[in-house]
Design an enzyme around this catalytic site. Structure first.
Site, short mmCIF file in Angstrom:
data_model
loop_
_atom_site.label_atom_id
_atom_site.label_comp_id
_atom_site.label_asym_id
_atom_site.label_seq_id
_atom_site.Cartn_x
_atom_site.Cartn_y
_atom_site.Cartn_z
CG HIS A 53 -2.07 -1.02 1.01
ND1 HIS A 53 -2.11 -2.20 1.72
CD2 HIS A 53 -3.15 -1.03 0.19
CE1 HIS A 53 -3.18 -2.90 1.35
NE2 HIS A 53 -3.83 -2.22 0.43
CG ASN A 54 4.02 1.13 -2.40
OD1 ASN A 54 3.54 1.27 -3.53
ND2 ASN A 54 4.70 0.05 -2.04
CB ALA A 55 3.21 6.56 -4.06
CB VAL A 56 4.31 1.79 -6.76
CG1 VAL A 56 4.36 1.09 -8.11
CG2 VAL A 56 5.62 2.53 -6.51
CG HIS A 57 -1.98 -0.06 -4.48
ND1 HIS A 57 -2.61 -1.01 -5.27
CD2 HIS A 57 -2.96 0.46 -3.67
CE1 HIS A 57 -3.90 -1.05 -4.96
NE2 HIS A 57 -4.14 -0.18 -4.00
CG HIS A 93 -7.49 3.91 -3.74
ND1 HIS A 93 -6.36 4.03 -4.51
CD2 HIS A 93 -7.48 2.63 -3.29
CE1 HIS A 93 -5.71 2.89 -4.53
NE2 HIS A 93 -6.37 2.01 -3.79
CG ASP A 203 -8.54 -1.02 -4.40
OD1 ASP A 203 -7.30 -0.80 -4.38
OD2 ASP A 203 -9.20 -1.19 -3.37
CD GLN A 254 -2.82 -13.15 -4.99
OE1 GLN A 254 -3.54 -12.79 -5.92
NE2 GLN A 254 -2.56 -12.34 -3.96
#
Ligand SMILES: *[C@@H]1O[C@H](CO)[C@@H](O)[C@H](O)[C@H]1NC(C)=O
Length: 325
Positions: A53-57, A93, A203, A254
C-alpha cells in the site's frame, strides 16, 4: 537506479499526465504549480516503506481507472467533472495507509478506529486525508464553496466504495441493474455508481494483469500481511486471517482472493462493458489462477484447497475481516 527513480515519482508523473490528457487543466482552469504541489503531497503521504500500500499501488490503480474510463460504454457519457473526481479518488484512495488492516487498528485501540467507530476505518481516513490535501493545496480555491463541497463528498463516495468488506452490497446492486438492464448513464446517480464499480475494479485488478506483473503484486501484498502477522505474534494480539506466514501461502491467498472477490466482480464488469479489455482481463485472471493452482499443487500435493476466509467475508463479521484493497 533510473527505474527506482521513476517509480519514486510515478504517481505525480502519471496523474499529471492524465489530467493533461483528459483536458482537465484547461477545462477547470487549474494552476499547474498547485496541481503539481497537490500531487507531490499526495505521493508523499503514502508510506514508501509499505511493501504494497504505497504510491506505486496508487499509480497502478489510477492507470487502471483511466483505462476503464476510456471504455466506450462509459466514456460517451462522462463529463469532465466525473473524470476529475475519478482520477483524484483513484490517486488518493489509499492515502496514508498504515500497512495494517482494520481489525489490527481495532484491536490495538488505534485512534482512527475510535474516530471512525470501527467502520470503514481506513477508507474514511484515506478520504479525509485527501480532503485535507485538497484544501491545503488550494487547487480548487477558485471554485464555489458549493462545488468544492460536492467534490469532497463525491470523492468520499468513490473511496468508501473500495472497502472490500462491502463488496457484496455493491456487487448485488450492480448485478440487479444489469439483470434489469436499467442502467442509464445519462443519469448522474447511475454514472457515479458505475464509477464506484470501476474504482473497485481498478483497486483489485492485479490478478487481471499478466502473470509476471500479477505475481509481483501478490508477493508484495502477502509480504505486508505477513509483516502484520509477525507484529501480532510478537505482541500476542492473535494473528489475523491471511497474516500467518507459518500456515498461509501466497498461492492459497491468491486463489481465495480470485475466487471470492476478483472473479465475481470482473464477471459483472464484463457484462457491463463487454470489450476486448474486459475479455483480456478475464483471460489473465483464468491463467493466473491456474498458475497459482500449479504452485499450490507443487507445494501440497493437492489443488482443492481454496481458502474460505474470503467466502466468509460479510459486513456482519467486519472486525475479523482481512482487507485487500
Ligand atoms: C470498536 O471495537 C472495539 C473492539 O471490539 C470495541 O471495544 C469498541 O467499543 C468498538 N467501538 C465502537 C464505537 O463500536
Amino acid at each position: 537506479f533510473i527505474f527506482i527513480l521513476f517509480l519514486g515519482n510515478s504517481l505525480v508523473s502519471l496523474t499529471f499526465h492524465l489530467f493533461n490528457l483528459h483536458g482537465l487543466i484547461e477545462h477547470f482552469q487549474l494552476d499547474t504549480m498547485k496541481l503539481r504541489r497537490f500531487l507531490v503531497m499526495v505521493q508523499e503521504d503514502y508510506h514508501s516503506q509499505n511493501p504494497y500500500h504505497n504510491a506505486v499501488h496508487a499509480a497502478d490503480v489510477t492507470q487502471a481507472m483511466h483505462c476503464y474510463l476510456k471504455e466506450p460504454k462509459l466514456s460517451k457519457s462522462l463529463t469532465p467533472w466525473d473524470v476529475l473526481l475519478s482520477l483524484i479518488a483513484a490517486a488518493t484512495h489509499d492515502l496514508d495507509h498504515p500497512g495494517v488492516n482494520q481489525p489490527f487498528l481495532i484491536k490495538t485501540n488505534h485512534y482512527l478506529a475510535t474516530l471512525y467507530k470501527n467502520t470503514s476505518v481506513l477508507e474514511n481516513h484515506h478520504w479525509r486525508s485527501a480532503v485535507g490535501l485538497l484544501r491545503e493545496s488550494g487547487l480548487f480555491a477558485h471554485m464555489s464553496l458549493e462545488n468544492r463541497q460536492l467534490m469532497e463528498s463525491q470523492i468520499g463516495d468513490l473511496i468508501l466504495a473500495t472497502d472490500i468488506s462491502q463488496q457484496n452490497e455493491y456487487l448485488s446492486m450492480f448485478r440487479s441493474h444489469l439483470d434489469r438492464g436499467d442502467l442509464c448513464l445519462e443519469n448522474p446517480n447511475h454514472r457515479h455508481f458505475i464509477l464506484q464499480m470501476a474504482l473497485k475494479c481498478a483497486d483489485i485488478c492485479n490478478p487481471c494483469r499478466t502473470w509476471e506483473l500479477s505475481k509481483q503484486w501478490s508477493e508484495k501484498v502477502t509480504e505486508e500481511f505477513f509483516h502484520q502477522g509477525d507484529i501480532e505474534k510478537k505482541y500476542h494480539l492473535g494473528v489475523s486471517p491471511l497474516c500467518d506466514r507459518q500456515t498461509e501461502t501466497i498461492a492459497n491467498i491468491q486463489i481465495g482472493f480470485m475466487t471470492y472477490l476478483v472473479e465475481p466482480l470482473f464477471g459483472e464488469w464484463a457484462r457491463f462493458s463487454n470489450t476486448r479489455l474486459s475479455q483480456t482481463m478475464l483471460g489473465h485472471l483464468g491463467l493466473n489462477k491456474a498458475s497459482w493452482k500449479g504452485v499450490q499443487r507443487e507445494q501440497s500435493g493437492s489443488a482443492d484447497d481454496v481458502d474460505p476466509t474470503f467466502e466468509e467475508m460479510d459486513s456482519d463479521i467486519l472486525p475479523q475481516e482481512p482487507r485487500l484493497s
